[in-house]
Write a protein that holds these residues in place. Structure first.
Motif, PDB file in Angstrom:
ATOM      1  N   PHE A 236       0.848  -1.193   0.000  1.00  0.00           N
ATOM      2  CA  PHE A 236       0.000   0.000   0.000  1.00  0.00           C
ATOM      3  C   PHE A 236       0.886   1.246   0.000  1.00  0.00           C
ATOM      4  O   PHE A 236       1.124   1.869   1.036  1.00  0.00           O
ATOM      5  CB  PHE A 236      -0.931  -0.016   1.206  1.00  0.00           C
TER       6      PHE A 236
ATOM      7  N   ASN B 218     -11.600  -5.475  -4.108  1.00  0.00           N
ATOM      8  CA  ASN B 218     -10.755  -5.580  -2.912  1.00  0.00           C
ATOM      9  C   ASN B 218     -10.582  -7.053  -2.563  1.00  0.00           C
ATOM     10  O   ASN B 218     -11.555  -7.799  -2.458  1.00  0.00           O
ATOM     11  CB  ASN B 218     -11.404  -4.847  -1.733  1.00  0.00           C
TER      12      ASN B 218
ATOM     13  N   GLN C 243       3.095  -1.197   4.137  1.00  0.00           N
ATOM     14  CA  GLN C 243       1.901  -0.366   4.123  1.00  0.00           C
ATOM     15  C   GLN C 243       2.254   1.053   4.550  1.00  0.00           C
ATOM     16  O   GLN C 243       2.387   1.334   5.744  1.00  0.00           O
ATOM     17  CB  GLN C 243       0.825  -0.952   5.040  1.00  0.00           C
TER      18      GLN C 243
ATOM     19  N   GLU D 233      -5.456   0.179   4.012  1.00  0.00           N
ATOM     20  CA  GLU D 233      -6.073  -0.514   2.878  1.00  0.00           C
ATOM     21  C   GLU D 233      -7.115   0.361   2.189  1.00  0.00           C
ATOM     22  O   GLU D 233      -7.153   0.455   0.959  1.00  0.00           O
ATOM     23  CB  GLU D 233      -6.703  -1.826   3.355  1.00  0.00           C
TER      24      GLU D 233
END
Length: 281
Positions: free
Chosen positions: A116, A143, A152, A156
């Motif tokens: 991410f 998703n 990340q 999300e």
């Protein structure tokens, strides 16, 4: 460039194991069907004839498995041409793919989560645009459920929103995957849902999962939909409206009437979301 969506109501995944029963089910038992074109392109004989008959009776959505939107290898334009021909042949109103990658010098046979990061947003969005240009239509991205979390730099939901904006594409929101990821990665499913951009959502998916432990859910598509998924679906309709919704079941297929009971429950939730709340006092 975009194809107007004509899906509505509640649908069911078209699996080869269900084909004989689907061909004989009562009219109106489902509102649409969904298939993976990867598994049907070039298929003839009894299966090809069955698909053609069903496509005449029901709107057919398509959900891709192998474009590897986030992958490093160049997109397969020969395969994209086959997909485009398939979509046009069966007048498919919606094509979706997974927000993941599944190939790197060969297919990995799994959906690998993206890191991410801003770089991943730009990379994936550029490839989605390339796919949309090749297919001559907008697509929706789904998703995915994931267990190992790559690097990340953002959450999300922030990653998902950034890809949708950068690519200017739609979203296939998998409600089961939200529940699975919320448990496994310790976030609030309702908060995630509240930040989903309603104007991007083209379709919803629901499916079954397995509760391995109180803090671990496994996305299986091999069981009935669980209560927490139904609950979040009802909440989704309040936020998004009665978006067309598909029941996914990939294995441990029960008799068709059992699946149609779940399809009917999707319809009940959609209708309930349309009924104004009665206030007393």
């Amino acid at each position: 460039m975009s194809t107007p969506l004509s899906l509505q109501g509640a649908g069911l995944g078209l699996r080869r194991g269900l084909l004989p029963e689907l061909l004989t089910m009562a009219p109106g038992a489902v509102d649409f069907l969904e298939c993976a074109p990867d598994n049907w392109i070039g298929v003839g004989g009894t299966y090809g004839e069955g698909l053609a008959h069903l496509a005449e009776r029901y709107p057919l959505a398509c959900h891709g498995l192998s474009l590897s939107l986030g992958g490093p290898a160049p997109l397969d334009h020969a395969f994209l041409r086959q997909i485009r021909d398939f979509l046009e042949r069966y007048h498919v109103p919606l094509f979706s793919e997974h927000l993941s990658y599944c190939a790197d010098d060969g297919h990995l046979y799994d959906l690998i989560p993206m890191p991410f990061t801003d770089e991943a947003v730009r990379h994936t969005a550029a490839r989605i645009k390339e796919v949309q240009d090749a297919l001559g239509r907008r697509i929706a991205v789904e998703n995915i459920s994931y267990y190992a979390a790559p690097y990340q730099a953002m959450s999300e939901i922030d990653f998902l929103r950034a890809v949708l904006d950068e690519a200017d594409c739609d979203l296939l929101l998998d409600i089961n995957n939200v529940i699975v990821n919320a448990c496994n990665h310790r976030y609030d499913a309702a908060d995630f849902l509240a930040r989903v951009p309603a104007e991007r959502v083209a379709c919803l998916h629901v499916a079954g999962h397995y509760d391995e432990a109180p803090d671990l859910k496994i996305d299986t598509h091999g069981a009935s939909v669980k209560a927490d998924v139904w609950s979040l679906l009802a909440r989704a309709y309040q936020h998004l409206g009665s978006v067309p919704t598909l029941l996914e079941r990939d294995f441990n297929l029960p008799p068709l009437p059992e699946l149609l009971t779940e399809v009917d429950y999707i319809r009940e939730l959609q209708i309930a979301a349309q009924v104004p709340e009665v206030r007393h006092g």
